[in-house]
Design a protein around this motif. Structure first.
Motif, mmCIF file in Angstrom:
data_model
loop_
_atom_site.group_PDB
_atom_site.id
_atom_site.type_symbol
_atom_site.label_atom_id
_atom_site.label_comp_id
_atom_site.label_asym_id
_atom_site.label_seq_id
_atom_site.Cartn_x
_atom_site.Cartn_y
_atom_site.Cartn_z
ATOM 1 N N HIS A 28 29.513 39.644 45.691
ATOM 2 C CA HIS A 28 29.447 38.877 46.939
ATOM 3 C C HIS A 28 28.131 39.107 47.684
ATOM 4 C CE1 HIS A 28 30.065 42.538 49.293
ATOM 5 N NE2 HIS A 28 31.034 42.854 48.459
ATOM 6 N N GLY A 29 27.974 38.365 48.775
ATOM 7 C CA GLY A 29 26.759 38.425 49.564
ATOM 8 C C GLY A 29 26.829 39.400 50.722
ATOM 9 N N LEU A 30 25.776 39.382 51.537
ATOM 10 C CA LEU A 30 25.645 40.297 52.668
ATOM 11 C C LEU A 30 26.811 40.154 53.632
ATOM 12 C CD1 LEU A 30 23.760 42.326 54.217
ATOM 13 C CD2 LEU A 30 22.789 40.316 55.373
ATOM 14 N N GLY A 31 27.281 38.939 53.855
ATOM 15 C CA GLY A 31 28.361 38.692 54.794
ATOM 16 C C GLY A 31 29.687 38.438 54.133
ATOM 17 N N GLY A 32 29.896 39.002 52.951
ATOM 18 C CA GLY A 32 31.129 38.761 52.222
ATOM 19 C C GLY A 32 31.813 40.038 51.792
ATOM 20 N N SER A 33 32.864 39.874 51.046
ATOM 21 C CA SER A 33 33.566 40.963 50.376
ATOM 22 C C SER A 33 34.361 40.327 49.249
ATOM 23 C CB SER A 33 34.457 41.738 51.360
ATOM 24 O OG SER A 33 35.458 40.895 51.925
ATOM 25 N N ARG A 34 35.196 41.091 48.589
ATOM 26 C CA ARG A 34 35.817 40.586 47.365
ATOM 27 C C ARG A 34 36.623 39.315 47.590
ATOM 28 N NH1 ARG A 34 39.715 45.859 46.914
ATOM 29 N NH2 ARG A 34 41.356 45.226 48.356
ATOM 30 N N THR A 35 37.225 39.140 48.761
ATOM 31 C CA THR A 35 38.066 37.968 48.996
ATOM 32 C C THR A 35 37.257 36.679 49.125
ATOM 33 O OG1 THR A 35 38.108 38.269 51.398
ATOM 34 C CG2 THR A 35 39.794 39.414 50.125
ATOM 35 N N ALA A 36 35.941 36.794 49.328
ATOM 36 C CA ALA A 36 35.105 35.594 49.403
ATOM 37 C C ALA A 36 35.145 34.798 48.104
ATOM 38 C CB ALA A 36 33.664 35.978 49.739
ATOM 39 N N TRP A 37 35.468 35.473 47.008
ATOM 40 C CA TRP A 37 35.480 34.849 45.694
ATOM 41 C C TRP A 37 36.864 34.367 45.264
ATOM 42 C CZ3 TRP A 37 31.248 33.425 43.271
ATOM 43 C CH2 TRP A 37 30.052 34.163 43.373
ATOM 44 N N ASP A 38 37.853 34.373 46.148
ATOM 45 C CA ASP A 38 39.217 34.028 45.722
ATOM 46 C C ASP A 38 39.320 32.689 44.991
ATOM 47 O OD1 ASP A 38 40.228 36.418 46.583
ATOM 48 O OD2 ASP A 38 41.392 35.600 48.253
ATOM 49 N N PRO A 39 38.630 31.634 45.435
ATOM 50 C CA PRO A 39 38.754 30.371 44.672
ATOM 51 C C PRO A 39 38.303 30.504 43.222
ATOM 52 C CG PRO A 39 37.824 29.948 46.839
ATOM 53 C CD PRO A 39 37.819 31.438 46.665
ATOM 54 N N GLN A 40 37.217 31.262 43.000
ATOM 55 C CA GLN A 40 36.724 31.440 41.633
ATOM 56 C C GLN A 40 37.623 32.377 40.831
ATOM 57 O OE1 GLN A 40 34.468 31.326 44.356
ATOM 58 N NE2 GLN A 40 34.081 29.205 43.735
ATOM 59 N N LEU A 41 38.174 33.411 41.483
ATOM 60 C CA LEU A 41 39.118 34.277 40.779
ATOM 61 C C LEU A 41 40.287 33.455 40.244
ATOM 62 C CD1 LEU A 41 39.289 37.398 43.146
ATOM 63 C CD2 LEU A 41 38.295 37.315 40.852
ATOM 64 N N ARG A 42 40.776 32.546 41.061
ATOM 65 C CA ARG A 42 41.919 31.727 40.637
ATOM 66 C C ARG A 42 41.530 30.744 39.531
ATOM 67 N NH1 ARG A 42 42.897 31.939 46.440
ATOM 68 N NH2 ARG A 42 44.805 33.124 46.825
ATOM 69 N N SER A 43 40.381 30.110 39.683
ATOM 70 C CA SER A 43 40.052 29.033 38.750
ATOM 71 C C SER A 43 39.528 29.536 37.413
ATOM 72 C CB SER A 43 39.024 28.086 39.382
ATOM 73 O OG SER A 43 37.818 28.766 39.669
ATOM 74 N N LEU A 44 38.884 30.690 37.389
ATOM 75 C CA LEU A 44 38.279 31.182 36.150
ATOM 76 C C LEU A 44 39.196 32.111 35.370
ATOM 77 C CD1 LEU A 44 34.676 31.906 37.518
ATOM 78 C CD2 LEU A 44 35.406 29.947 36.132
ATOM 79 N N SER A 45 40.296 32.536 35.988
ATOM 80 C CA SER A 45 41.142 33.540 35.353
ATOM 81 C C SER A 45 41.980 32.986 34.210
ATOM 82 C CB SER A 45 42.054 34.188 36.395
ATOM 83 O OG SER A 45 42.887 33.225 37.010
ATOM 84 N N ASP A 46 41.963 31.658 34.002
ATOM 85 C CA ASP A 46 42.680 31.112 32.852
ATOM 86 C C ASP A 46 41.972 31.420 31.547
ATOM 87 O OD1 ASP A 46 40.488 29.426 33.437
ATOM 88 O OD2 ASP A 46 41.464 27.723 32.456
ATOM 89 N N ARG A 47 40.679 31.702 31.635
ATOM 90 C CA ARG A 47 39.853 31.874 30.430
ATOM 91 C C ARG A 47 39.253 33.282 30.334
ATOM 92 N NH1 ARG A 47 36.479 33.079 27.297
ATOM 93 N NH2 ARG A 47 34.941 31.799 26.210
ATOM 94 N N TRP A 48 39.019 33.911 31.467
ATOM 95 C CA TRP A 48 38.375 35.209 31.525
ATOM 96 C C TRP A 48 39.176 36.164 32.404
ATOM 97 C CZ3 TRP A 48 35.647 30.628 32.164
ATOM 98 C CH2 TRP A 48 34.672 30.338 31.191
ATOM 99 N N ARG A 49 38.915 37.435 32.253
ATOM 100 C CA ARG A 49 39.306 38.397 33.274
ATOM 101 C C ARG A 49 38.241 38.313 34.363
ATOM 102 N NH1 ARG A 49 39.544 45.048 32.865
ATOM 103 N NH2 ARG A 49 40.545 45.385 34.893
ATOM 104 N N ALA A 50 38.624 37.858 35.535
ATOM 105 C CA ALA A 50 37.680 37.660 36.637
ATOM 106 C C ALA A 50 37.873 38.787 37.655
ATOM 107 C CB ALA A 50 37.903 36.305 37.298
ATOM 108 N N VAL A 51 36.782 39.431 38.015
ATOM 109 C CA VAL A 51 36.811 40.606 38.874
ATOM 110 C C VAL A 51 35.814 40.419 40.006
ATOM 111 C CG1 VAL A 51 36.412 43.103 38.998
ATOM 112 C CG2 VAL A 51 37.377 42.095 36.913
ATOM 113 N N ALA A 52 36.243 40.633 41.241
ATOM 114 C CA ALA A 52 35.348 40.586 42.400
ATOM 115 C C ALA A 52 35.371 41.951 43.077
ATOM 116 C CB ALA A 52 35.799 39.495 43.378
ATOM 117 N N TRP A 53 34.212 42.574 43.183
ATOM 118 C CA TRP A 53 34.174 43.907 43.802
ATOM 119 C C TRP A 53 33.998 43.830 45.300
ATOM 120 C CZ3 TRP A 53 29.237 47.367 42.746
ATOM 121 C CH2 TRP A 53 28.092 46.786 43.315
#
Length: 277
Positions: A28-53
């Motif tokens: 994530h960016g300077l003003g973010g955290s792991r939850t900023a990526w929730d849309p991508q975690l949901r959409s990419l997890s069908d094909r990959w293990r998606a991890v946001a730190w």
């Protein structure tokens, strides 16, 4: 079916979804955290293990035990991969996260398969911004007792394109509210030290650079500078989007990531720098 998002505690905390054979790590960016990526975690997890730190010092992650530097953050990414039990992963970095991803690809090339850099820059201050003034404007607010939650709406709307509103804006504000003031302070002090311009040609991972056409924070010229310098890199400019493209149009950004990761064989460590992937 909605992906099952799982939060994992530890010195470096993360949120993940999916169980594919390959892993994507989202930074994530300077003003973010792991939850900023929730849309991508949901959409990419069908094909990959998606991890946001949560970057060290952010969200639920402990601060670094030494002064924060980009080298130390790159090492933290490698430790995250160790904690995930993976030798190599695809790195997707957004803004500051893209800077960390570049430093990681340079310091730990054997741990990076493919690299996706979204709304980022090869160096701080390409627009002539004075680093001391940049720091002061942000640290003054923290010194006055403001928290990242207090700053979130004004900061995010100042860099977003016109599509970010409603629940999507609220989600990004909530992600920024998770940042401890001390963590934000450490990264404000660190970010002006970023400069990999003379080292970009050493990146060996297949690289995609993505930017919104309306991004005034890290404009398309910055993205092109990266793409021109990294051997074989591709550049995509997304119409109508600003600096917060993954939140402004998550479906498009996820589709771009998906297409790139599925498009060609994974990077191999014996690929010569600058050679064909």
């Amino acid at each position: 079916m909605a992906a099952n998002l799982r939060d994992v505690a530890g010195p470096i905390a993360w949120r993940d979804a999916g169980s594919g054979p390959d892993t994507i790590v989202l930074l994530h960016g300077l003003g973010g955290s792991r939850t900023a990526w929730d849309p991508q975690l949901r959409s990419l997890s069908d094909r990959w293990r998606a991890v946001a730190w949560d970057m060290p010092g952010y969200g639920a992650s402990a601060p670094l035990p030494r002064p924060t530097t980009f080298a130390a953050l790159a090492d933290a990414v490698a430790r995250l991969l160790d904690a995930l039990g993976v030798e190599r992963a695809h790195l997707v970095g957004w803004s500051l996260g893209g800077m960390v991803a570049m430093h990681t690809a340079l310091a730990h090339p054997d741990r990076v398969d493919r690299l996706v850099l979204i709304a980022t820059s090869p160096a701080f201050g390409l627009d002539g911004t004075d680093p001391d003034e940049w720091r002061r404007l942000r640290l003054d607010r923290l010194d006055a007792g403001e928290t990242p939650a207090d700053m979130a709406r004004a900061v995010l709307t100042s860099v977003a394109g016109p599509r970010l509103s409603g629940p999507a804006l609220a989600d990004q504000m909530a992600a920024m509210a998770r940042i401890p003031a001390a963590g934000l302070r450490a990264m404000v002090e660190t970010l002006p030290h970023h400069d990999v311009r003379t080292r970009l040609a050493d990146i060996t991972a297949p690289t995609l650079v993505v930017v919104g056409e309306l991004d005034h924070e890290t404009p398309p010229a910055y993205a092109r500078a990266i793409a021109d310098a990294v051997p074989g890199a591709r550049l995509i400019v997304l119409p109508g989007l600003g600096h917060l493209a993954p939140a402004e149009d998550p479906d498009t950004v996820s589709a771009v990531i998906r297409s790139f990761l599925d498009d060609r064989p994974a990077h191999h460590p014996d690929r010569a720098p600058g050679g064909a992937p």
